[in-house]
Design a protein around this motif. Structure first.
Motif, PDB file in Angstrom:
ATOM      1  N   LEU A 151       0.829  -1.215   0.000  1.00 13.42           N
ATOM      2  CA  LEU A 151       0.000   0.000   0.000  1.00 13.42           C
ATOM      3  C   LEU A 151       0.861   1.261   0.000  1.00 13.42           C
ATOM      4  N   CYS A 152       2.057   1.162   0.586  1.00 15.95           N
ATOM      5  CA  CYS A 152       2.934   2.346   0.669  1.00 15.95           C
ATOM      6  C   CYS A 152       3.970   2.350  -0.458  1.00 15.95           C
ATOM      7  N   LEU A 153       3.760   1.513  -1.457  1.00 13.28           N
ATOM      8  CA  LEU A 153       4.732   1.362  -2.547  1.00 13.28           C
ATOM      9  C   LEU A 153       4.938   2.689  -3.285  1.00 13.28           C
ATOM     10  N   ASP A 154       6.192   2.981  -3.592  1.00 10.83           N
ATOM     11  CA  ASP A 154       6.500   4.167  -4.387  1.00 10.83           C
ATOM     12  C   ASP A 154       5.916   3.994  -5.798  1.00 10.83           C
ATOM     13  N   THR A 155       5.585   5.114  -6.437  1.00 11.25           N
ATOM     14  CA  THR A 155       5.103   5.036  -7.820  1.00 11.25           C
ATOM     15  C   THR A 155       6.269   4.644  -8.737  1.00 11.25           C
ATOM     16  N   ARG A 156       5.921   4.189  -9.943  1.00 12.95           N
ATOM     17  CA  ARG A 156       6.961   3.720 -10.867  1.00 12.95           C
ATOM     18  C   ARG A 156       6.873   4.471 -12.192  1.00 12.95           C
ATOM     19  N   CYS A 157       8.046   4.629 -12.820  1.00  8.33           N
ATOM     20  CA  CYS A 157       8.089   5.308 -14.115  1.00  8.33           C
ATOM     21  C   CYS A 157       9.323   4.801 -14.846  1.00  8.33           C
TER      22      CYS A 157
ATOM     23  N   GLY B 279       1.374   7.633  14.469  1.00 12.53           N
ATOM     24  CA  GLY B 279       2.534   8.520  14.421  1.00 12.53           C
ATOM     25  C   GLY B 279       2.643   9.304  15.715  1.00 12.53           C
ATOM     26  N   GLN B 280       3.510  10.309  15.713  1.00 14.35           N
ATOM     27  CA  GLN B 280       3.703  11.121  16.920  1.00 14.35           C
ATOM     28  C   GLN B 280       2.392  11.736  17.409  1.00 14.35           C
ATOM     29  N   ALA B 281       1.500  12.064  16.466  1.00 11.87           N
ATOM     30  CA  ALA B 281       0.231  12.712  16.835  1.00 11.87           C
ATOM     31  C   ALA B 281      -0.826  11.708  17.280  1.00 11.87           C
ATOM     32  N   GLY B 282      -0.501  10.426  17.330  1.00  9.75           N
ATOM     33  CA  GLY B 282      -1.465   9.403  17.759  1.00  9.75           C
ATOM     34  C   GLY B 282      -1.926   8.544  16.595  1.00  9.75           C
ATOM     35  N   ARG B 283      -3.074   7.886  16.800  1.00  7.02           N
ATOM     36  CA  ARG B 283      -3.590   6.984  15.758  1.00  7.02           C
ATOM     37  C   ARG B 283      -4.736   7.644  15.016  1.00  7.02           C
ATOM     38  N   ARG B 284      -4.891   7.284  13.752  1.00  7.09           N
ATOM     39  CA  ARG B 284      -6.044   7.760  12.991  1.00  7.09           C
ATOM     40  C   ARG B 284      -6.393   6.710  11.946  1.00  7.09           C
ATOM     41  N   SER B 285      -7.611   6.820  11.437  1.00 10.49           N
ATOM     42  CA  SER B 285      -8.062   5.883  10.415  1.00 10.49           C
ATOM     43  C   SER B 285      -8.472   6.671   9.178  1.00 10.49           C
TER      44      SER B 285
ATOM     45  N   PRO C 299     -10.172   6.211   5.106  1.00 10.18           N
ATOM     46  CA  PRO C 299     -10.680   5.293   4.074  1.00 10.18           C
ATOM     47  C   PRO C 299      -9.653   5.186   2.952  1.00 10.18           C
ATOM     48  N   ILE C 300      -9.470   4.000   2.420  1.00 10.38           N
ATOM     49  CA  ILE C 300      -8.450   3.827   1.375  1.00 10.38           C
ATOM     50  C   ILE C 300      -8.758   4.718   0.171  1.00 10.38           C
ATOM     51  N   GLU C 301     -10.028   4.998  -0.042  1.00 10.91           N
ATOM     52  CA  GLU C 301     -10.396   5.894  -1.153  1.00 10.91           C
ATOM     53  C   GLU C 301      -9.760   7.275  -1.031  1.00 10.91           C
ATOM     54  N   ASP C 302      -9.519   7.720   0.224  1.00 14.76           N
ATOM     55  CA  ASP C 302      -8.943   9.056   0.436  1.00 14.76           C
ATOM     56  C   ASP C 302      -7.434   9.003   0.641  1.00 14.76           C
ATOM     57  N   PHE C 303      -6.852   7.813   0.609  1.00 16.26           N
ATOM     58  CA  PHE C 303      -5.442   7.649   0.983  1.00 16.26           C
ATOM     59  C   PHE C 303      -4.497   8.151  -0.113  1.00 16.26           C
TER      60      PHE C 303
ATOM     61  N   ASP D 127      -0.176  13.112  -6.787  1.00 11.10           N
ATOM     62  CA  ASP D 127       1.226  13.534  -6.827  1.00 11.10           C
ATOM     63  C   ASP D 127       2.133  12.301  -6.955  1.00 11.10           C
ATOM     64  N   GLY D 128       2.820  12.171  -8.079  1.00 10.35           N
ATOM     65  CA  GLY D 128       3.663  10.998  -8.313  1.00 10.35           C
ATOM     66  C   GLY D 128       4.910  10.960  -7.441  1.00 10.35           C
ATOM     67  N   VAL D 129       5.238  12.052  -6.778  1.00 13.39           N
ATOM     68  CA  VAL D 129       6.428  12.055  -5.911  1.00 13.39           C
ATOM     69  C   VAL D 129       6.116  11.387  -4.573  1.00 13.39           C
ATOM     70  N   TRP D 130       5.002  11.729  -3.976  1.00 12.16           N
ATOM     71  CA  TRP D 130       4.571  11.148  -2.698  1.00 12.16           C
ATOM     72  C   TRP D 130       3.064  11.022  -2.810  1.00 12.16           C
ATOM     73  N   ASN D 131       2.593   9.857  -3.203  1.00 13.81           N
ATOM     74  CA  ASN D 131       1.193   9.736  -3.642  1.00 13.81           C
ATOM     75  C   ASN D 131       0.252   9.274  -2.543  1.00 13.81           C
ATOM     76  N   ARG D 132       0.653   9.426  -1.285  1.00 18.16           N
ATOM     77  CA  ARG D 132      -0.253   8.968  -0.221  1.00 18.16           C
ATOM     78  C   ARG D 132      -0.381  10.014   0.873  1.00 18.16           C
ATOM     79  N   ARG D 133      -1.577  10.058   1.464  1.00 15.70           N
ATOM     80  CA  ARG D 133      -1.839  11.046   2.513  1.00 15.70           C
ATOM     81  C   ARG D 133      -1.387  10.480   3.849  1.00 15.70           C
ATOM     82  N   MET D 134      -0.097  10.374   4.027  1.00 16.77           N
ATOM     83  CA  MET D 134       0.462  10.005   5.323  1.00 16.77           C
ATOM     84  C   MET D 134       1.764  10.771   5.498  1.00 16.77           C
ATOM     85  N   GLU D 135       2.016  11.174   6.737  1.00 14.80           N
ATOM     86  CA  GLU D 135       3.248  11.904   7.031  1.00 14.80           C
ATOM     87  C   GLU D 135       4.408  10.923   6.935  1.00 14.80           C
ATOM     88  N   PRO D 136       5.614  11.407   6.541  1.00 15.84           N
ATOM     89  CA  PRO D 136       6.763  10.495   6.451  1.00 15.84           C
ATOM     90  C   PRO D 136       7.039   9.743   7.762  1.00 15.84           C
ATOM     91  N   GLY D 137       6.691  10.322   8.932  1.00 16.26           N
ATOM     92  CA  GLY D 137       6.939   9.637  10.218  1.00 16.26           C
ATOM     93  C   GLY D 137       5.816   8.710  10.652  1.00 16.26           C
TER      94      GLY D 137
END
Ligand SMILES: Cc1cc2nc3c(=O)[nH]c(=O)nc-3n(C[C@H](O)[C@H](O)[C@H](O)COP(=O)(O)OP(=O)(O)OC[C@H]3O[C@@H](n4cnc5c(N)ncnc54)[C@H](O)[C@@H]3O)c2cc1C
Ligand code: SF4
Length: 327
Positions: A117-123, A179-185, A187-191, A195-205
């Motif tokens: 799920l956290c896989l980098d995009t490919r080109c 993460g440092q700010a705690g847990r959150r959930s 939906p995969i639809e919003d994940f 942006d092909g550089v960092w295509n997921r809504r999660m902080e690097p930490g």
């Protein structure tokens, strides 16, 4: 020979310790699960973190089982164990098929569902050695200032190429992050983002801890289809997952189709349900849905196989999925 840079490898004993390590080395650290994608990428000098934090041994990221009305999968479960788990085979067969179709046996034993799920995009202009990329003048995503797919473009549009994510989107999964700010959930639809550089809504930490999938309504049918060059260790040129509910007369009540490999994130194919709802999945309806999916699909020219041919294959995958679900 491609060599790895030197880095410090941390083996935390708990999720809290892993989060603390990611925070302490912020900016120079990455989590590693199976390493099946990250290690080759490090050899290509696409990532050169000074610290790696190992996730595969964390007990909080393990386990597959029922919890209330959901099925919970620990993010560090291997693709092989997800594919072979009886509960997944029985209730979420498209996810089992997607995991079983990823690369080859060794990589499925090491690679995890969370890493997928956290896989980098490919080109095709990016997943290359440093020397190759240097000869091209690099690109926007790493070390350069131009895109070779969209000339003059200001945004990377590299392709999302992970198989399990597509199936999980048709299953309405949600992802638990910590993460440092705690847990959150979420939906995969919003994940995912475009942006092909960092295509997921999660902080690097942040760490993906688990995936929760609501138990499907009885009678829902599923399919997962994948287009690849050979029937072996190949990333998808396109993948497609479908979930369909039929009434007692075999008429379509709902139909969800998601495809990936065409842009930076997996997308629901719009309007296919309109073309099918209330009808039996006969040849004419299947053709109409396949035509709708073709109209909605526009693969980008960012992997080494012709985009027009890949687009022409979308209705083929749609037909296969619908025929399989029609039984
Ligand atoms: C030859 C080859 C063929 C492949 N074919 C396919 C294929 O057909 N389909 C496919 O989908 N994939 C394919 N892959 C990619 C990869 O093997 C899988 O996607 C695998 O599931 C990645 O999981 P991993 O645990 O090895 O991830 P890693 O390589 O450990 O990590 C991948 C990325 O995810 C991050 N990460 C990992 N876990 C977490 C977590 N829990 N929380 C936060 N961040 C995390 C890492 O920091 C890294 O950025 C292939 C790889 C190779 C080398
Ligand atoms: S889409 Fe453009 S910027 Fe992104 S990886 Fe490919 S060439 Fe680089």
């Amino acid at each position: 020979m491609l060599r790895l840079h030197s880095y410090e490898y941390h083996r935390p004993a708990s999720l809290d310790e892993a989060i603390e390590l990611l925070s302490r080395h912020s900016g120079d650290v990455m989590p590693i699960a199976g390493g099946t994608d990250l290690v080759p990428n490090m050899k290509h000098q696409l990532f050169t973190p000074g610290h790696l934090v190992a996730l595969r041994g964390l007990p909080e990221l393990k386990g597959i089982g029922e919890e209330g009305g959901s099925i919970r999968l620990g993010a560090a479960e291997s693709l092989a164990s997800v594919a072979a788990h009886p509960l997944i085979g029985e209730l979420l067969p498209s996810l089992a098929d997607a995991c079983a179709d990823i690369s080859g046996p060794q990589l499925r034993r090491m690679g995890t569902i969370g890493g997928n799920l956290c896989l980098d995009t490919r080109c095709t202009y990016y997943n290359q050695t440093f020397f190759w990329r240097e000869a091209l003048g690099f690109c926007l995503k790493k070390d350069g200032d131009d895109c070779h797919v969209v000339r003059g473009g200001t945004r990377c549009v590299a392709a999302h190429s992970a198989d399990a994510a597509t199936a999980l989107m048709t299953l309405g999964a949600s992802l638990e992050l910590a993460g440092q700010a705690g847990r959150r959930s979420i939906p995969i639809e919003d994940f995912f983002t475009s942006d092909g550089v960092w295509n997921r809504r999660m902080e690097p930490g942040e760490i993906l801890v688990a995936i929760d999938v609501p138990k499907p309504i009885a009678g829902t049918r599923f399919s997962f289809q994948k287009l690849r060059i050979r029937e072996s260790i190949d990333f998808p040129l396109i993948n497609l997952a479908a979930a369909c509910r039929l009434d007692g007369q075999e008429r379509v009540e709902s139909l969800c189709m998601v495809a990936s490999g065409m842009g930076a994130y997996p997308r629901k194919i719009g309007k296919v349900e309109d073309a099918a709802r209330g009808n039996r999945l006969d040849a004419a309806v299947i053709e109409s849905v396949a035509h709708q999916a073709f109209r909605q699909s526009h693969p980008l020219d960012n992997i080494a196989v012709d985009k027009d041919w890949r687009r022409a294959m979308v209705p083929v995958l749609v037909r296969r999925a619908l025929e399989a679900m029609a039984g």
